[in-house]
Design an enzyme around this catalytic site. Structure first.
Site, PDB file in Angstrom:
ATOM      1  N   GLY A  47      57.761  21.416 -77.901  1.00 46.14           N
ATOM      2  CA  GLY A  47      56.547  20.373 -78.151  1.00 46.14           C
ATOM      3  C   GLY A  47      56.211  19.193 -77.232  1.00 46.14           C
ATOM      4  N   GLN A  52      52.298  12.318 -74.871  1.00 41.33           N
ATOM      5  CA  GLN A  52      52.959  12.540 -73.559  1.00 41.33           C
ATOM      6  C   GLN A  52      52.133  12.973 -72.139  1.00 41.33           C
ATOM      7  OE1 GLN A  52      56.158  14.985 -75.711  1.00 41.33           O
ATOM      8  NE2 GLN A  52      56.734  14.190 -74.217  1.00 41.33           N
ATOM      9  N   CYS A  89      63.506  15.652 -74.317  1.00 37.05           N
ATOM     10  CA  CYS A  89      62.723  15.100 -73.928  1.00 37.05           C
ATOM     11  C   CYS A  89      62.158  15.379 -72.600  1.00 37.05           C
ATOM     12  CB  CYS A  89      62.108  13.720 -74.652  1.00 37.05           C
ATOM     13  SG  CYS A  89      60.164  12.982 -74.405  1.00 37.05           S
ATOM     14  N   LEU A  90      60.791  15.610 -72.179  1.00 39.79           N
ATOM     15  CA  LEU A  90      59.464  16.293 -71.252  1.00 39.79           C
ATOM     16  C   LEU A  90      59.364  14.728 -70.556  1.00 39.79           C
ATOM     17  CD1 LEU A  90      57.988  19.194 -72.158  1.00 39.79           C
ATOM     18  CD2 LEU A  90      59.312  19.141 -70.507  1.00 39.79           C
ATOM     19  N   HIS A 131      60.776  14.536 -83.723  1.00 39.02           N
ATOM     20  CA  HIS A 131      60.537  14.263 -82.223  1.00 39.02           C
ATOM     21  C   HIS A 131      59.184  13.510 -81.738  1.00 39.02           C
ATOM     22  CE1 HIS A 131      62.383  14.037 -78.204  1.00 39.02           C
ATOM     23  NE2 HIS A 131      61.589  14.304 -78.153  1.00 39.02           N
ATOM     24  N   GLU A 132      58.530  14.399 -82.217  1.00 41.60           N
ATOM     25  CA  GLU A 132      56.941  14.689 -81.880  1.00 41.60           C
ATOM     26  C   GLU A 132      55.966  13.319 -83.453  1.00 41.60           C
ATOM     27  OE1 GLU A 132      56.170  15.949 -79.139  1.00 41.60           O
ATOM     28  OE2 GLU A 132      57.610  17.236 -79.045  1.00 41.60           O
ATOM     29  N   HIS A 135      57.320   9.964 -81.457  1.00 43.61           N
ATOM     30  CA  HIS A 135      56.481   9.840 -79.959  1.00 43.61           C
ATOM     31  C   HIS A 135      54.483   9.128 -80.625  1.00 43.61           C
ATOM     32  CE1 HIS A 135      58.361  10.884 -76.748  1.00 43.61           C
ATOM     33  NE2 HIS A 135      58.484  12.308 -76.992  1.00 43.61           N
TER      34      HIS A 135
HETATM   35 ZN    ZN Z   1      59.918  13.758 -76.000  1.00 41.57          ZN
END
Ligand code: ZN
Length: 168
Positions: A47, A52, A89-90, A131-132, A135
């Site tokens: 995701g 991000q 997390c990326l 999670h998204e 963000h």
């Molecule tokens: Zn993340």
């Protein structure tokens, strides 16, 4: 445009900012969505939120492995149950931790055609939604992580933790 740079927690303050509502789905938003999907795939993520890649708009993409979900202005309208599973997390490379999340959530959003959609997610998908959407409000999983559960990439390989953790 294609691939975009993924913002990193250590250097990019933008990750702490609140994303703005999308009022009009124009070509820029559609291109953003396409680029986010490409960037998520290239990074082996499940995701990605627009912030991000440095864009403060309420846009999220999620790869369930059977489909790509595109969410514009997503909101969690119902949450039930609970789960504590590993998340990554990326934007926070090499750190994983367990987070308290609902077992099931219902999300309302718009798709890229401007149509209202309602989606249900359980388990992994519920975690990805939460999670998204966090963000979009500048919230990172490390804010909510169960303190003792934080581990780095090397520990994770040692423990041979199942591969269901999400990198979002
Ligand atoms: Zn993340």
């Amino acid at each position: 445009m294609g691939l975009r740079n993924i913002m990193n927690y250590h250097s990019d303050d933008i990750l702490r900012k609140k994303s703005r509502t999308v009022k009009k789905i124009d070509d820029r938003i559609l291109l953003l969505i396409e680029d986010m999907i490409e960037t998520m795939r290239a990074a082996n993520g499940a995701g990605l939120a627009a912030v991000q890649v440095g864009v403060l708009r309420r846009v999220v993409v999620i790869d369930t492995e059977t489909e790509i979900i595109k969410l514009i202005n997503p909101v969690i309208v119902e949450a039930s149950g609970e789960q504590q599973e590993l998340e990554g997390c990326l934007s926070i490379p090499d750190i994983y931790g367990k987070v308290n999340r609902p077992e099931k959530v219902i999300v309302q959003a718009m798709n890229e055609n401007g149509e209202s959609i309602t989606l249900e997610g359980t388990e992994l998908l519920a975690r990805a939604f939460c999670h998204e959407i966090d963000h979009l409000d500048g919230v990172l999983f490390i804010d909510k992580v169960i303190p003792d559960s934080l581990i780095n990439q090397n520990d994770m390989e040692d423990e041979k933790i199942h591969d269901e953790e999400i990198l979002v």
